[in-house]
Scaffold this motif. Structure first.
Motif, PDB file in Angstrom:
ATOM      1  N   VAL A  11      57.548  28.918  28.611  1.00  0.00           N
ATOM      2  CA  VAL A  11      56.140  29.071  28.981  1.00  0.00           C
ATOM      3  C   VAL A  11      55.517  27.768  29.465  1.00  0.00           C
ATOM      4  O   VAL A  11      54.493  27.785  30.149  1.00  0.00           O
ATOM      5  CB  VAL A  11      55.313  29.649  27.806  1.00  0.00           C
ATOM      6  N   ILE A  14      55.286  27.578  33.262  1.00  0.00           N
ATOM      7  CA  ILE A  14      54.537  28.643  33.943  1.00  0.00           C
ATOM      8  C   ILE A  14      53.072  28.243  34.047  1.00  0.00           C
ATOM      9  O   ILE A  14      52.488  27.751  33.076  1.00  0.00           O
ATOM     10  CB  ILE A  14      54.658  29.982  33.163  1.00  0.00           C
ATOM     11  N   ASN A  15      52.465  28.453  35.216  1.00  0.00           N
ATOM     12  CA  ASN A  15      51.066  28.063  35.366  1.00  0.00           C
ATOM     13  C   ASN A  15      50.148  28.954  34.530  1.00  0.00           C
ATOM     14  O   ASN A  15      50.549  30.008  34.039  1.00  0.00           O
ATOM     15  CB  ASN A  15      50.637  28.049  36.846  1.00  0.00           C
ATOM     16  N   GLU A  17      47.511  30.889  35.102  1.00  0.00           N
ATOM     17  CA  GLU A  17      47.198  32.264  35.517  1.00  0.00           C
ATOM     18  C   GLU A  17      48.358  33.211  35.200  1.00  0.00           C
ATOM     19  O   GLU A  17      48.149  34.308  34.663  1.00  0.00           O
ATOM     20  CB  GLU A  17      46.885  32.304  37.018  1.00  0.00           C
ATOM     21  N   SER A  18      49.571  32.783  35.530  1.00  0.00           N
ATOM     22  CA  SER A  18      50.756  33.619  35.260  1.00  0.00           C
ATOM     23  C   SER A  18      50.966  33.794  33.759  1.00  0.00           C
ATOM     24  O   SER A  18      51.363  34.865  33.287  1.00  0.00           O
ATOM     25  CB  SER A  18      52.001  32.991  35.886  1.00  0.00           C
ATOM     26  N   ARG A  19      50.672  32.746  33.010  1.00  0.00           N
ATOM     27  CA  ARG A  19      50.838  32.805  31.562  1.00  0.00           C
ATOM     28  C   ARG A  19      49.883  33.841  30.954  1.00  0.00           C
ATOM     29  O   ARG A  19      50.249  34.607  30.068  1.00  0.00           O
ATOM     30  CB  ARG A  19      50.564  31.428  30.965  1.00  0.00           C
ATOM     31  N   GLU A  20      48.645  33.853  31.448  1.00  0.00           N
ATOM     32  CA  GLU A  20      47.660  34.814  30.934  1.00  0.00           C
ATOM     33  C   GLU A  20      48.091  36.253  31.210  1.00  0.00           C
ATOM     34  O   GLU A  20      47.892  37.139  30.377  1.00  0.00           O
ATOM     35  CB  GLU A  20      46.294  34.519  31.550  1.00  0.00           C
ATOM     36  N   LYS A  21      48.674  36.494  32.378  1.00  0.00           N
ATOM     37  CA  LYS A  21      49.158  37.841  32.708  1.00  0.00           C
ATOM     38  C   LYS A  21      50.294  38.255  31.779  1.00  0.00           C
ATOM     39  O   LYS A  21      50.351  39.403  31.312  1.00  0.00           O
ATOM     40  CB  LYS A  21      49.625  37.894  34.166  1.00  0.00           C
ATOM     41  N   LEU A  22      51.208  37.315  31.519  1.00  0.00           N
ATOM     42  CA  LEU A  22      52.314  37.596  30.603  1.00  0.00           C
ATOM     43  C   LEU A  22      51.792  37.909  29.206  1.00  0.00           C
ATOM     44  O   LEU A  22      52.227  38.882  28.570  1.00  0.00           O
ATOM     45  CB  LEU A  22      53.267  36.404  30.546  1.00  0.00           C
ATOM     46  N   LYS A  24      48.980  39.099  28.374  1.00  0.00           N
ATOM     47  CA  LYS A  24      48.315  40.403  28.387  1.00  0.00           C
ATOM     48  C   LYS A  24      49.330  41.529  28.288  1.00  0.00           C
ATOM     49  O   LYS A  24      49.155  42.488  27.508  1.00  0.00           O
ATOM     50  CB  LYS A  24      47.497  40.550  29.675  1.00  0.00           C
ATOM     51  N   ASN A  25      50.422  41.417  29.052  1.00  0.00           N
ATOM     52  CA  ASN A  25      51.477  42.435  29.007  1.00  0.00           C
ATOM     53  C   ASN A  25      52.159  42.477  27.646  1.00  0.00           C
ATOM     54  O   ASN A  25      52.429  43.547  27.104  1.00  0.00           O
ATOM     55  CB  ASN A  25      52.520  42.179  30.100  1.00  0.00           C
ATOM     56  N   TYR A 171      49.022  21.194  32.668  1.00  0.00           N
ATOM     57  CA  TYR A 171      48.855  22.519  32.077  1.00  0.00           C
ATOM     58  C   TYR A 171      48.355  22.459  30.638  1.00  0.00           C
ATOM     59  O   TYR A 171      47.720  23.394  30.162  1.00  0.00           O
ATOM     60  CB  TYR A 171      50.167  23.304  32.156  1.00  0.00           C
TER      61      TYR A 171
END
Length: 379
Positions: A11, A14-15, A17-22, A24-25, A171
């Motif tokens: 992690v 990972i930037n 924005e991408s981390r927040e999406k992950l 959430k999933n 980050y």
């Protein structure tokens, strides 16, 4: 490094924005997340994603479940109890998203003389358990940076892993705070593609060489610090002008190492103009940019790199009770390396003997380098 539903994911690479999406999933699917920091009893500790009171998604360690399974996080893992205790003792707060917060303001009962000394000096304390002499850094800003570097694994060297120090710093710092100010809009992480803005940047991190620091030709009360890129320590970016009196009070160790991190914190005066308030220099080995506390540690670090050894250099936390080794080899036995640079001094020799006895009792393999002799074989 984590393993999520059987897939390994770093992690830190990972930037945001991408981390927040992950997150959430993973939150919606109740994903199985293992923290691959350390295996205990043949298992890795578990993590979960939860919502904070501010609806912020963030990972947390499942304490009760991990205790039942007999699993623990590694000593330097962000989720370890030891890490949490260390950050509290250093005056650092870990925010819900994993970023950091520190307050640099002077305490009410701290005298101006006490403040000045706290920026310049380190002191030696003796551990009540092991009689171990260790450096106690009194600058909150220094504590903050060292803890940050350890949290983003700069203290860990793996021969096949790219360093990317600037990316990892960004980050972690983008949501971090100093004196309750979010750093995102006021920080400058030195890079050839970005310019220093005197009216904007309050928090500056770069690399420098103290051997190249010079007095300003026009104004004798100004000192010029060469700033090198965090992406490439060989690339000069610009000269940072600071007041000589602040530079002279810079927090630094008494070590024969001139290259390292330069950290500058600036605050507004009564007229609203920004001026440097505190400067910290963190001596580091030039190739890996891992902080060191002496030129002998620098020599040992270079030796480990040349041998392609994977290792850790603990910066601000003890790995076990009151023990903080100089190096830990990331081999099967987690061999400890101690760099003994003052064995001719009676107190130092006695403390080193006590440390050796501690390692023997704990069954920890030890390589001791008495710097009066050549470096011993490192297998």
């Amino acid at each position: 490094m984590w393993r999520v539903n059987g897939e390994k994911i770093d992690v830190t690479e990972i930037n945001i924005e991408s981390r927040e999406k992950l997150f959430k999933n993973w939150y919606k699917s109740s994903a199985e997340i293992e923290c691959l920091c350390e295996k205990t009893n043949g298992k890795y500790p578990l993590l979960k994603i939860r919502k904070s009171v501010n609806n912020l998604l963030h990972p947390y360690s499942i304490g009760s479940t991990n205790r039942k399974r007999g699993t623990e996080h590694a000593w330097d893992c962000y989720h370890s109890t030891r890490s949490r205790k260390a950050q509290k003792s250093l005056g650092i707060k870990i925010l819900e998203d994993g970023s950091l917060s520190v307050n640099l303001k002077r305490k009410k009962n701290e005298s101006p003389r006490g403040k000045r000394e706290s920026l310049i000096h380190t002191s030696i304390k003796t551990s009540p358990t092991t009689k171990r002499a260790s450096l106690t850094r009194k600058s909150s800003l220094r504590n903050f940076i060292l803890f940050l570097l350890q949290q983003i694994k700069v203290h860990e060297y793996k021969s096949e892993r790219p360093r990317d120090i600037r990316g990892r710093l960004y980050y972690r710092l983008v949501n971090s705070k100093i004196n309750n100010q979010k750093l995102k809009d006021i920080m400058l992480l030195s890079h050839t593609g970005y310019r220093y803005n005197y009216k904007k940047h309050q928090f500056i991190i770069g690399f420098t060489n103290l051997a190249e620091v010079r007095q300003n030709d026009e104004y004798s009360w100004l000192t010029e610090i060469p700033i090198y890129s965090l992406s490439d320590p060989t690339r000069f970016v610009y000269k940072q002008k600071v007041r000589k009196e602040v530079y002279n009070n810079m927090s630094k160790l008494r070590a024969d190492v001139t290259f390292g991190y330069i950290v500058i914190w600036r605050e507004k005066d009564h007229q609203g103009k920004l001026h440097e308030k505190e400067i910290v220099f963190i001596e580091s080995e030039r190739e890996t940019m891992i902080p060191v506390e002496s030129s002998f540690e620098e020599i040992m670090l270079k030796k480990l790199v040349s041998l392609k050894k994977d290792f850790q250099k603990p910066l601000v936390m003890d790995i076990d009770e009151d023990i903080r080794p100089d190096f830990i080899l990331l081999n099967k036995d987690k061999t400890v390396i101690e760099v003994a640079g003052m064995m001719d001094k009676e107190d130092y020799f006695a403390n080193m003997e006590r440390k050796q006895e501690y390692y023997r009792k704990k069954g920890i393999p030890l390589i001791l380098w008495d710097t009066r002799a050549p470096i011993p074989p490192i297998d």
